[in-house]
Scaffold this motif. Structure first.
Motif, PDB file in Angstrom:
ATOM      1  N   MET A  57     -56.024  56.902  61.937  1.00 46.14           N
ATOM      2  CA  MET A  57     -57.106  57.741  62.433  1.00 46.14           C
ATOM      3  C   MET A  57     -56.585  58.939  63.223  1.00 46.14           C
ATOM      4  O   MET A  57     -57.322  59.606  63.920  1.00 46.14           O
ATOM      5  CB  MET A  57     -58.060  56.891  63.294  1.00 46.14           C
ATOM      6  N   LEU A  58     -55.296  59.246  63.076  1.00 48.38           N
ATOM      7  CA  LEU A  58     -54.692  60.395  63.742  1.00 48.38           C
ATOM      8  C   LEU A  58     -54.045  61.306  62.713  1.00 48.38           C
ATOM      9  O   LEU A  58     -53.576  60.845  61.675  1.00 48.38           O
ATOM     10  CB  LEU A  58     -53.619  59.932  64.739  1.00 48.38           C
ATOM     11  N   PRO A  59     -53.986  62.619  63.000  1.00 47.41           N
ATOM     12  CA  PRO A  59     -53.283  63.524  62.078  1.00 47.41           C
ATOM     13  C   PRO A  59     -51.797  63.195  62.038  1.00 47.41           C
ATOM     14  O   PRO A  59     -51.254  62.631  62.996  1.00 47.41           O
ATOM     15  CB  PRO A  59     -53.512  64.910  62.685  1.00 47.41           C
ATOM     16  N   PRO A  60     -51.131  63.557  60.951  1.00 45.54           N
ATOM     17  CA  PRO A  60     -49.680  63.312  60.877  1.00 45.54           C
ATOM     18  C   PRO A  60     -48.952  64.071  61.991  1.00 45.54           C
ATOM     19  O   PRO A  60     -49.368  65.144  62.395  1.00 45.54           O
ATOM     20  CB  PRO A  60     -49.276  63.861  59.515  1.00 45.54           C
ATOM     21  N   GLN A  61     -47.867  63.483  62.460  1.00 40.00           N
ATOM     22  CA  GLN A  61     -47.052  64.155  63.472  1.00 40.00           C
ATOM     23  C   GLN A  61     -46.189  65.207  62.779  1.00 40.00           C
ATOM     24  O   GLN A  61     -45.985  65.174  61.573  1.00 40.00           O
ATOM     25  CB  GLN A  61     -46.196  63.134  64.215  1.00 40.00           C
ATOM     26  N   ARG A  62     -45.639  66.134  63.528  1.00 39.13           N
ATOM     27  CA  ARG A  62     -44.895  67.250  62.943  1.00 39.13           C
ATOM     28  C   ARG A  62     -43.731  66.821  62.086  1.00 39.13           C
ATOM     29  O   ARG A  62     -43.488  67.416  61.046  1.00 39.13           O
ATOM     30  CB  ARG A  62     -44.391  68.169  64.053  1.00 39.13           C
ATOM     31  N   ASP A  63     -43.002  65.802  62.475  1.00 41.38           N
ATOM     32  CA  ASP A  63     -41.823  65.408  61.723  1.00 41.38           C
ATOM     33  C   ASP A  63     -42.145  64.387  60.620  1.00 41.38           C
ATOM     34  O   ASP A  63     -41.251  63.879  59.956  1.00 41.38           O
ATOM     35  CB  ASP A  63     -40.764  64.839  62.661  1.00 41.38           C
ATOM     36  N   GLU A  64     -43.408  64.146  60.400  1.00 43.63           N
ATOM     37  CA  GLU A  64     -43.819  63.152  59.415  1.00 43.63           C
ATOM     38  C   GLU A  64     -44.370  63.861  58.172  1.00 43.63           C
ATOM     39  O   GLU A  64     -45.221  64.734  58.276  1.00 43.63           O
ATOM     40  CB  GLU A  64     -44.931  62.291  60.056  1.00 43.63           C
ATOM     41  N   PRO A  65     -43.871  63.537  56.974  1.00 42.17           N
ATOM     42  CA  PRO A  65     -44.396  64.197  55.780  1.00 42.17           C
ATOM     43  C   PRO A  65     -45.844  63.762  55.507  1.00 42.17           C
ATOM     44  O   PRO A  65     -46.217  62.627  55.768  1.00 42.17           O
ATOM     45  CB  PRO A  65     -43.474  63.706  54.661  1.00 42.17           C
ATOM     46  N   GLU A  66     -46.654  64.707  55.045  1.00 46.88           N
ATOM     47  CA  GLU A  66     -48.038  64.380  54.698  1.00 46.88           C
ATOM     48  C   GLU A  66     -48.097  63.730  53.336  1.00 46.88           C
ATOM     49  O   GLU A  66     -47.302  64.011  52.456  1.00 46.88           O
ATOM     50  CB  GLU A  66     -48.892  65.655  54.691  1.00 46.88           C
ATOM     51  N   CYS A  67     -49.066  62.827  53.171  1.00 44.95           N
ATOM     52  CA  CYS A  67     -49.244  62.150  51.890  1.00 44.95           C
ATOM     53  C   CYS A  67     -50.106  62.998  50.980  1.00 44.95           C
ATOM     54  O   CYS A  67     -50.992  63.635  51.346  1.00 44.95           O
ATOM     55  CB  CYS A  67     -49.912  60.795  52.078  1.00 44.95           C
TER      56      CYS A  67
END
Length: 180
Positions: A170-180
């Motif tokens: 329920m949170l946006p991806p963090q900066r260092d995390e790739p988006e799905c």
């Protein structure tokens, strides 16, 4: 397969949380004023936020129906999925019943102002219906408190004890995390 709720689903969730954080204090403040224009203003704000929550929940349910939900993490047991589904279902039900019963109480023989911008039509005055709506609304608030406490407690358990990433759905991806 998505690991997170969509950005719109996340935004609607957190906007609903914010609306609920305003809605409750508005009625507490209203109850502490004697009858008059100040009390009426606070009740109007409470009622308007209640209508807003109702609309938000309808939008959320429609979005959820159209887009589904992300899968639970693989380690989530059937019992945990069942409890989460039950809590979410009851939260949605109470978040729909509370504004409806509030509207029935506020509009029992009079128009219901929406943030002072428009007046929504009320119901024909009906003492028995107003009393029933009031009873459901009063008991519904305690159901809502309990369900929210369970929801927050489960989230805290997932974050602090299990550390399983459930909150990240329920949170946006963090900066260092790739988006799905």
């Amino acid at each position: 397969m998505r690991a997170r709720y969509t950005a719109l689903a996340q935004a609607l969730h957190w906007i609903t949380v914010a609306a609920l954080c305003f809605l409750l204090p508005f009625v507490w403040v209203a109850e502490n004023f004697p009858p008059g224009p100040v009390r009426t203003l606070w009740y109007m704000l409470h009622e308007s936020m209640g209508i807003s929550v109702f609309l938000l929940v309808l939008i959320r349910l429609t979005w959820r129906w159209r887009h589904g939900t992300p899968p639970y993490p693989g380690h989530t047991t059937r019992a945990m999925r069942w409890m989460a589904g039950l809590n979410h279902g009851l939260l949605y039900a109470v978040l729909l019943v509370m504004p409806v019963t509030g509207y029935m109480m506020a509009g029992n023989g009079q128009a219901v102002p929406f943030f002072g911008l428009i007046s929504l039509p009320g119901f024909t005055q009906n003492g028995a219906l107003g009393t029933l709506a009031n009873t459901i609304h009063v008991w519904g608030q305690f159901a809502l408190y309990g369900l929210i406490i369970l929801h927050v407690a489960a989230t805290t358990w997932h974050v602090a004890i299990r550390r399983d990433g459930t909150l990240e759905r329920m949170l946006p991806p963090q900066r260092d995390e790739p988006e799905c």
